[in-house]
Design a protein around this motif. Structure first.
Motif, PDB file in Angstrom:
ATOM      1  N   LEU A 179      21.788  36.998  46.032  1.00  0.00           N
ATOM      2  CA  LEU A 179      22.156  36.759  44.818  1.00  0.00           C
ATOM      3  C   LEU A 179      21.030  35.865  44.198  1.00  0.00           C
ATOM      4  N   THR A 180      20.352  34.956  45.148  1.00  0.00           N
ATOM      5  CA  THR A 180      19.435  34.064  44.397  1.00  0.00           C
ATOM      6  C   THR A 180      17.990  34.800  44.272  1.00  0.00           C
ATOM      7  N   ASN A 181      17.753  35.907  45.040  1.00  0.00           N
ATOM      8  CA  ASN A 181      16.548  36.658  44.634  1.00  0.00           C
ATOM      9  C   ASN A 181      16.882  37.519  43.312  1.00  0.00           C
ATOM     10  N   ALA A 182      18.121  38.352  43.290  1.00  0.00           N
ATOM     11  CA  ALA A 182      18.486  39.143  42.011  1.00  0.00           C
ATOM     12  C   ALA A 182      18.390  38.208  40.539  1.00  0.00           C
ATOM     13  N   ILE A 183      19.034  36.993  40.877  1.00  0.00           N
ATOM     14  CA  ILE A 183      18.807  36.264  39.579  1.00  0.00           C
ATOM     15  C   ILE A 183      17.482  35.706  39.320  1.00  0.00           C
ATOM     16  N   TRP A 184      16.525  35.528  40.395  1.00  0.00           N
ATOM     17  CA  TRP A 184      15.158  35.159  39.966  1.00  0.00           C
ATOM     18  C   TRP A 184      14.565  36.464  39.374  1.00  0.00           C
ATOM     19  N   HIS A 185      14.568  37.768  39.978  1.00  0.00           N
ATOM     20  CA  HIS A 185      14.117  38.954  39.496  1.00  0.00           C
ATOM     21  C   HIS A 185      14.445  39.282  38.073  1.00  0.00           C
ATOM     22  N   LEU A 186      15.674  38.944  37.914  1.00  0.00           N
ATOM     23  CA  LEU A 186      16.380  39.435  36.541  1.00  0.00           C
ATOM     24  C   LEU A 186      15.643  38.401  35.492  1.00  0.00           C
ATOM     25  N   ARG A 187      15.444  37.276  35.750  1.00  0.00           N
ATOM     26  CA  ARG A 187      14.726  36.136  34.880  1.00  0.00           C
ATOM     27  C   ARG A 187      13.328  36.418  34.546  1.00  0.00           C
ATOM     28  N   GLN A 188      12.670  37.146  35.625  1.00  0.00           N
ATOM     29  CA  GLN A 188      11.493  37.638  35.271  1.00  0.00           C
ATOM     30  C   GLN A 188      11.358  38.739  34.299  1.00  0.00           C
ATOM     31  N   SER A 189      12.190  39.772  34.761  1.00  0.00           N
ATOM     32  CA  SER A 189      12.381  40.901  33.809  1.00  0.00           C
ATOM     33  C   SER A 189      12.850  40.473  32.437  1.00  0.00           C
ATOM     34  N   LEU A 190      13.569  39.474  32.044  1.00  0.00           N
ATOM     35  CA  LEU A 190      14.096  39.155  30.907  1.00  0.00           C
ATOM     36  C   LEU A 190      13.407  38.114  30.348  1.00  0.00           C
ATOM     37  N   SER A 191      11.746  37.860  30.564  1.00  0.00           N
ATOM     38  CA  SER A 191      11.124  36.368  29.948  1.00  0.00           C
ATOM     39  C   SER A 191       9.850  37.150  29.740  1.00  0.00           C
ATOM     40  N   HIS A 192       9.721  37.965  28.949  1.00  0.00           N
ATOM     41  CA  HIS A 192       8.342  38.593  28.499  1.00  0.00           C
ATOM     42  C   HIS A 192       7.682  37.871  27.377  1.00  0.00           C
ATOM     43  N   THR A 193       8.549  37.521  26.386  1.00  0.00           N
ATOM     44  CA  THR A 193       7.830  37.167  25.064  1.00  0.00           C
ATOM     45  C   THR A 193       8.137  35.886  24.812  1.00  0.00           C
ATOM     46  N   ASP A 194       9.197  35.324  25.057  1.00  0.00           N
ATOM     47  CA  ASP A 194       9.239  33.809  24.893  1.00  0.00           C
ATOM     48  C   ASP A 194       9.924  33.110  26.063  1.00  0.00           C
ATOM     49  N   SER A 195       9.914  31.873  25.896  1.00  0.00           N
ATOM     50  CA  SER A 195      10.541  30.965  27.179  1.00  0.00           C
ATOM     51  C   SER A 195      12.131  30.841  27.015  1.00  0.00           C
ATOM     52  N   SER A 196      12.832  31.606  26.142  1.00  0.00           N
ATOM     53  CA  SER A 196      14.244  31.314  26.140  1.00  0.00           C
ATOM     54  C   SER A 196      14.938  31.809  27.469  1.00  0.00           C
ATOM     55  N   GLU A 197      16.006  31.334  27.982  1.00  0.00           N
ATOM     56  CA  GLU A 197      16.513  31.996  28.902  1.00  0.00           C
ATOM     57  C   GLU A 197      17.568  32.966  28.538  1.00  0.00           C
ATOM     58  N   VAL A 198      17.919  33.655  29.281  1.00  0.00           N
ATOM     59  CA  VAL A 198      18.898  34.851  29.180  1.00  0.00           C
ATOM     60  C   VAL A 198      20.213  34.440  30.169  1.00  0.00           C
ATOM     61  N   ILE A 199      19.733  34.179  31.293  1.00  0.00           N
ATOM     62  CA  ILE A 199      20.792  33.714  32.038  1.00  0.00           C
ATOM     63  C   ILE A 199      20.450  32.085  32.432  1.00  0.00           C
TER      64      ILE A 199
END
Length: 697
Positions: A69-89
């Motif tokens: 789960l820790t690994n999944a959250i980390w990878h999701l944040r990497q995939s959803l952080s391309h253009t700005d610094s705002s968090e999705v999760i």
């Protein structure tokens, strides 16, 4: 939820397991990452606890789910952080996670990925609708025609889910039973058999002893099971035959005590057992053949015995018995698969450039091999067509030791992931403390070394797909990659002046390995001249003018010194030296292979044993600072960090930890600036057996 949706600027395609950006860039996600994201979307805007995600996505398997789960959250944040610094999760401390962006479902005309947006550039609205209707009808016809002819998609099913390690799957010929090795969290090792037709039943325990069982294989008729049993208490290793009806055991031949893997296979005519072993006349261990149809038959060595330059380890008979596939290991950086034609005696190399082969098995129809590889501690599986030499990825992360059932194209495999992080234990506290992370991310970091001169950590990271040398500040910040060799390296070691780092890496032709030195300021790399092909962990002399390392030859393994200024080689030890520290220009303190800790005066040759083999059983996980040796002691159910005062000749236990906290093949270093021990931290790994049924196979 299989429908498309948007999260701010991102378009999520669950069916494709992909994230699209508005500019058309696409990034694929692993299935579990998608499952986590979909669950957070379904529960928006509620906070979802970690335990709830583990229960829903990993069916409550906490041993896997906690790290995954820790690994999944980390990878999701990497995939959803391309253009700005705002968090999705968002992480809610001590609670869980929640989405902070409103998920917006997409209608059919909006659900076209951004990379296909040119299809919507028609000027005429009427023509646009006509084209869309035509396209939908055409796609529907195509889908129905394909679905009528296509088999069902592949299925991956869990077979074992117990805590600990379930290893080396061995299916019975008909695929009904599965035998595997189980390493319990308390260290107990035994073989178990599971009835796959009655999954509600518990697995049957086959062995009851304190020894360690290894790989196993069924006889072709399913009557017997053959496996290795290594018992260090009595210094004995045997190949055992078990009657699977009466469970009666018979020792049929010997196997080597050294080595952790005892591979085994049986010929399709049920007469020849192939297994990993050694003998006094051979320079290296290898593959032996035993005629089990005859009583008191003598094992015959199959592998090259002298002047080989490699050793063979694993093997698999083809279903028709005409071929034997084997793995050849040149060194710790190079292992590949070779194919022997048992009739013509010709040999063909099937793979190249692999670091570590972790299992191989033949497809029942005989023209394909499945095998596992491990690259920089990442495991994956492949299918190889032996006629065309074409290789296809099975696209299963963590896959190793795949094994076909003899009469069915089902692949049983070991699903395991290994995580290594740099951690530290403080020494200046009155109460024992738990390790705390220093370098921790979704990648593996290991082999730390600390420079007191510039207060930086050198370590290995597999962020690039290979283990390369990196450095960071003492707190883990300001990370910087020093090497870009495109192949995995090992054992970084700082010079005393903090300007250079020595390390081990394969040579260019992959026939051996070399000691290399990288200049930290310029990142320039030089090779340490050596006439040898096999080396180990580099060490610096007290004046940084020489590199010390173990050299492996056909006759011995001992510590040598290599001059950096002029070509010069000197053998320093003659009792199996492995790793050492020079306390001054004339004093070397070093560990040995199963022979304790020693001190050598290089001027006089005087040799003194500091700790015997019962007190000091480690080779690499130790360090020396201020007349004290810090080292790890491995017990059956725990590990201890010990300090031995060389002057007082007294031991002190600094920390007692669960088993496998310290990676015992890695490094142990003292950071005297912050009074802490740096080491590679692991968790007791989880490994489960799974079943792959793929109609395309």
């Amino acid at each position: 939820m299989g429908k498309s949706f948007r999260l701010g600027q991102y378009q999520i395609e669950p069916v494709e397991r992909a994230v699209y950006l508005d500019d058309g860039e696409k990034q694929n996600l692993q299935p579990k990452f998608v499952d986590v994201l979909l669950y957070l979307v379904a529960e928006y805007p509620r906070i979802v606890s970690r335990q709830e995600l583990i229960d829903k996505v990993w069916q409550g398997n906490e041993y896997v789910g906690e790290k995954a789960l820790t690994n999944a959250i980390w990878h999701l944040r990497q995939s959803l952080s391309h253009t700005d610094s705002s968090e999705v999760i968002e992480t809610i401390r001590k609670t869980g996670y929640r989405l902070v962006v409103v998920p917006e479902p997409l209608f059919r005309e909006d659900a076209v990925p951004a990379s296909s947006s040119r299809l919507q550039s028609f000027n005429s609205t009427k023509f646009r609708w006509l084209a869309l209707v035509t396209l939908v009808i055409a796609m529907a016809i195509l889908w129905f025609s394909l679905s009528a002819s296509q088999p069902n998609p592949r299925q991956i099913s869990p077979v074992t889910t117990d805590p600990g390690l379930e290893l080396f799957p061995a299916p019975s010929p008909d695929g009904r039973f599965l035998v595997y090795k189980w390493v319990a969290p308390d260290g107990q090792v035994d073989l178990f058999r599971r009835d796959l037709e009655q999954p509600q039943l518990k697995a049957t325990r086959l062995t009851y002893d304190s020894a360690s069982e290894g790989h196993s294989v069924w006889s072709v008729d399913g009557r017997f099971l053959y496996f290795s049993r290594k018992d260090r208490d009595v210094e004995r290793c045997d190949i055992v035959r078990m009657d699977m009806h009466s469970f009666e055991e018979t020792n049929i031949t010997h196997c080597p005590l050294v080595g952790g893997y005892h591979y085994i296979d049986i010929s399709p005519d049920n007469t020849t057992l192939a297994y990993y072993s050694d003998d006094e006349e051979a320079e290296l261990s290898g593959i032996y053949l035993l005629d089990i149809s005859k009583e008191n038959a003598t094992p015959q060595r199959f592998s090259c015995a002298t002047d080989c330059g490699y050793k063979e380890r694993d093997m698999a008979f083809s279903p028709d018995g005409h071929f034997l596939a084997t793995t050849r290991r040149v060194n710790q950086f190079n292992e590949n698969i070779y194919l022997y034609d048992l009739r013509s005696k010709q040999v063909r190399q099937l793979t190249s450039g692999e670091e570590d082969i972790v299992g191989l098995s033949w497809h029942p129809e005989g023209s394909k091999l499945t095998y596992g590889v491990q690259r920089a501690d990442t495991r994956s599986g492949y299918i190889l067509d032996i006629n065309s030499n074409r290789t296809q990825s099975l696209d299963i992360e963590g896959m190793s030791y795949p094994h076909f059932a003899r009469n069915k194209p089902w692949i049983f495999f070991q699903h395991r992931s290994e995580e290594y992080q740099i951690a530290a234990i403080p020494l200046n506290t009155p109460v024992n403390n738990s390790p705390f992370p220093v370098l921790n991310s979704g990648y593996n970091h290991n082999y730390p070394d600390y420079s007191h001169r510039n207060k930086k950590i050198a370590y290995l990271s597999n962020e690039s797909g290979h283990y390369e040398v990196w450095i960071a500040d003492a707190d883990g910040n300001n990370r910087n990659q020093l090497t870009h060799l495109g192949r995995s390296v090992r054992y970084p070691k700082w010079s005393h002046d903090g300007k250079r780092i020595a390390f081990l890496a394969p040579d260019d032709d992959e026939a051996g390995d070399n000691i290399y030195i990288v200049d930290v300021a310029t990142k320039r790399i030089q090779t340490v001249p050596s006439p040898f092909k096999g080396h180990n962990r580099p060490m610096w002399s007290a004046d940084d003018a020489r590199i010390l390392t173990t050299v492996f030859t056909q006759d011995h393994a001992d510590i040598y010194a290599f001059s950096l200024e002029a070509e010069g080689v000197q053998r320093l030890t003659f009792n199996n030296g492995r790793y050492g520290v020079m306390t001054d220009q004339n004093t070397l303190i070093y560990s040995t292979y199963r022979n304790g800790l020693w001190q050598l005066n290089l001027s006089t040759g005087e040799l003194q044993q500091l700790l015997d083999e019962q007190q000091f059983r480690v080779r690499y996980t130790w360090t020396l600072e201020n007349d004290a040796v810090y080292y790890i002691e491995e017990e059956s159910d725990h590990q201890r960090l010990l300090r031995y005062d060389l002057n007082a000749k007294a031991h002190e236990t600094l920390l007692k930890t669960p088993r496998s906290t310290f990676e015992t093949d890695s490094a142990l270093r003292l950071d005297r600036d912050q009074q802490r021990i740096l080491f590679t931290k692991t968790e007791f790994p989880q490994s489960d057996i799974k079943l792959l049924i793929d109609p395309s196979l």
